[in-house]
Scaffold this motif. Structure first.
Motif, PDB file in Angstrom:
ATOM      1  N   SER A  16     -53.050  11.430   5.320  1.00 54.20           N
ATOM      2  CA  SER A  16     -52.949  12.337   6.455  1.00 54.20           C
ATOM      3  C   SER A  16     -51.505  12.843   6.478  1.00 54.20           C
ATOM      4  N   GLY A  76     -49.317  14.014   8.698  1.00 57.87           N
ATOM      5  CA  GLY A  76     -48.321  13.715   9.732  1.00 57.87           C
ATOM      6  C   GLY A  76     -47.528  12.458   9.418  1.00 57.87           C
ATOM      7  N   VAL A  77     -46.228  12.492   9.630  1.00 56.90           N
ATOM      8  CA  VAL A  77     -45.397  11.312   9.418  1.00 56.90           C
ATOM      9  C   VAL A  77     -44.787  10.864  10.747  1.00 56.90           C
ATOM     10  N   ALA A  78     -43.982  11.744  11.337  1.00 56.63           N
ATOM     11  CA  ALA A  78     -43.325  11.402  12.592  1.00 56.63           C
ATOM     12  C   ALA A  78     -42.830  12.675  13.244  1.00 56.63           C
ATOM     13  N   THR A  79     -42.678  12.634  14.567  1.00 52.53           N
ATOM     14  CA  THR A  79     -42.099  13.739  15.303  1.00 52.53           C
ATOM     15  C   THR A  79     -40.977  13.180  16.164  1.00 52.53           C
ATOM     16  N   PHE A  80     -39.795  13.803  16.072  1.00 55.08           N
ATOM     17  CA  PHE A  80     -38.651  13.351  16.851  1.00 55.08           C
ATOM     18  C   PHE A  80     -38.368  14.355  17.955  1.00 55.08           C
ATOM     19  N   HIS A  81     -38.145  13.854  19.162  1.00 56.02           N
ATOM     20  CA  HIS A  81     -37.844  14.721  20.296  1.00 56.02           C
ATOM     21  C   HIS A  81     -36.423  14.435  20.780  1.00 56.02           C
ATOM     22  N   ALA A 140     -32.128  12.628  12.761  1.00 56.40           N
ATOM     23  CA  ALA A 140     -32.687  11.282  12.811  1.00 56.40           C
ATOM     24  C   ALA A 140     -32.905  10.792  11.393  1.00 56.40           C
ATOM     25  N   LYS A 141     -32.874   9.473  11.252  1.00 55.39           N
ATOM     26  CA  LYS A 141     -33.150   8.863   9.956  1.00 55.39           C
ATOM     27  C   LYS A 141     -34.273   7.867  10.138  1.00 55.39           C
ATOM     28  N   THR A 142     -35.124   7.747   9.134  1.00 54.80           N
ATOM     29  CA  THR A 142     -36.166   6.736   9.184  1.00 54.80           C
ATOM     30  C   THR A 142     -36.583   6.399   7.756  1.00 54.80           C
ATOM     31  N   ARG A 143     -37.593   5.549   7.629  1.00 59.22           N
ATOM     32  CA  ARG A 143     -38.112   5.197   6.303  1.00 59.22           C
ATOM     33  C   ARG A 143     -39.603   5.451   6.321  1.00 59.22           C
ATOM     34  N   ILE A 144     -40.096   6.112   5.284  1.00 54.45           N
ATOM     35  CA  ILE A 144     -41.505   6.490   5.303  1.00 54.45           C
ATOM     36  C   ILE A 144     -42.239   6.055   4.038  1.00 54.45           C
ATOM     37  N   ARG A 145     -43.569   6.130   4.109  1.00 59.23           N
ATOM     38  CA  ARG A 145     -44.421   5.813   2.955  1.00 59.23           C
ATOM     39  C   ARG A 145     -44.820   7.106   2.271  1.00 59.23           C
ATOM     40  N   MET A 172     -36.950  10.412  21.470  1.00 61.81           N
ATOM     41  CA  MET A 172     -38.315   9.913  21.426  1.00 61.81           C
ATOM     42  C   MET A 172     -38.890  10.219  20.052  1.00 61.81           C
ATOM     43  N   ASN A 211     -42.690  10.107  17.861  1.00 60.12           N
ATOM     44  CA  ASN A 211     -44.099   9.780  17.673  1.00 60.12           C
ATOM     45  C   ASN A 211     -44.277   9.426  16.209  1.00 60.12           C
ATOM     46  N   TYR A 219     -37.814   1.738  10.896  1.00 64.20           N
ATOM     47  CA  TYR A 219     -36.378   1.874  11.126  1.00 64.20           C
ATOM     48  C   TYR A 219     -36.128   3.275  11.642  1.00 64.20           C
ATOM     49  N   GLU A 253     -32.894   5.772  13.177  1.00 61.95           N
ATOM     50  CA  GLU A 253     -31.484   5.927  13.481  1.00 61.95           C
ATOM     51  C   GLU A 253     -31.293   7.289  14.142  1.00 61.95           C
TER      52      GLU A 253
END
Lengths: 144, 109
Positions: free
Chosen positions: A88, A90-95, A105-110, B63, B65, B75, B77
């Motif tokens: 699918s 969608g990974v993430a949405t940052f507000h 923003a930083k993150t870790r994804i698959r 925020m 999602n 994680y 940041e």
């Protein structure tokens, strides 16, 4: 139980091949529609254009289970991350808010396989900007 | 199931209106719903943290999602402007409705 190095290698190659055949049987256009729908839903119908938005990601990710990703779009209200090759998109949405020091923003994804990562940013005036970046994945995440 | 443990890295002090980096990590399997049990062949049901929120003295800061494509032990940041001394509150919402939270105080000078 003992597994020789040769057996282990053969097993690994076999499962990768099985996964690839499985994925190819899916109609390619279905994924594209889901992607387009997700973008349109996020932007509220605005067609995203070019702008000041960047994705930071490794060119080659050895392990698709955890790929470090950073997005930045100065002035954006929110940023959505999409992985075009995952089951699918969608990974993430940052507000962000008035207290956000920077719209990043930083993150870790698959990542299931080698694919393009798309970021779409929604600006406070309702317009949207987008960018994409391709990441090569050696071993895919998302189970299998 | 492994215990869910949130961890954050927040500076203890900052100057007024300084932009600080906040790092957060929560131990959680983020079961994607795509995997199958190797013995029974049944799909393992999805169970992920679908929302992360940070607020400062009650005001929203950041925020996120999240979808199953976010890695296990998610994680995150982000950057925050520190307008005054106050409490940063972090909340993670699980698919099953549980909320894991944590609070940290920043002293602004």
């Amino acid at each position: 139980m003992t597994v020789t190095r040769r057996e282990a290698l053969g097993l690994a190659v076999g499962s990768v091949a099985a996964l690839t055949t499985l994925r190819f049987t899916e109609p390619a256009f279905a994924a594209g529609d889901a992607l387009q729908d997700a973008i349109m839903e996020f932007t509220g119908g605005a067609q995203p254009g070019d702008g000041d938005i960047t994705i930071g990601a490794p060119e080659i990710a050895e392990n698709g289970n955890t790929v470090p990703i950073e997005v930045s779009a100065p002035g954006a209200a929110s940023i959505m991350l999409l992985a075009t090759g995952n089951p699918s998109p969608g990974v993430a949405t940052f507000h962000f808010s008035a207290l956000s020091g920077a719209q990043e923003a930083k993150t870790r994804i698959r990542l299931a396989k080698t694919q393009d990562i798309i970021a779409v940013a929604k600006m406070p005036d309702g317009s949207a900007i987008t960018t994409k970046r391709s990441v090569k994945v050696t071993i895919g995440g998302c189970g299998g | 199931m492994a215990k869910v443990k949130p961890r954050v890295k927040v500076p203890k002090t900052a100057s007024v209106n300084e932009v600080v980096t906040i790092k957060t990590l929560i131990s959680h399997p983020m079961e994607s719903g795509q995997r199958k049990d190797s013995k029974t062949g049944e799909a393992i049901p999805r169970k992920i943290i679908n929302k992360f929120a940070a607020s400062f003295n009650g005001e929203p800061v950041f925020m996120a999602n999240m979808e199953p494509s976010v890695s296990a032990n998610p994680y995150i940041e982000f950057q925050m402007r520190v307008p005054e001394t106050g409490v940063v509150r972090f909340e993670w919402t699980d698919d099953d409705g549980s909320v894991y939270d944590l609070e940290k105080t920043i002293t602004a000078a």
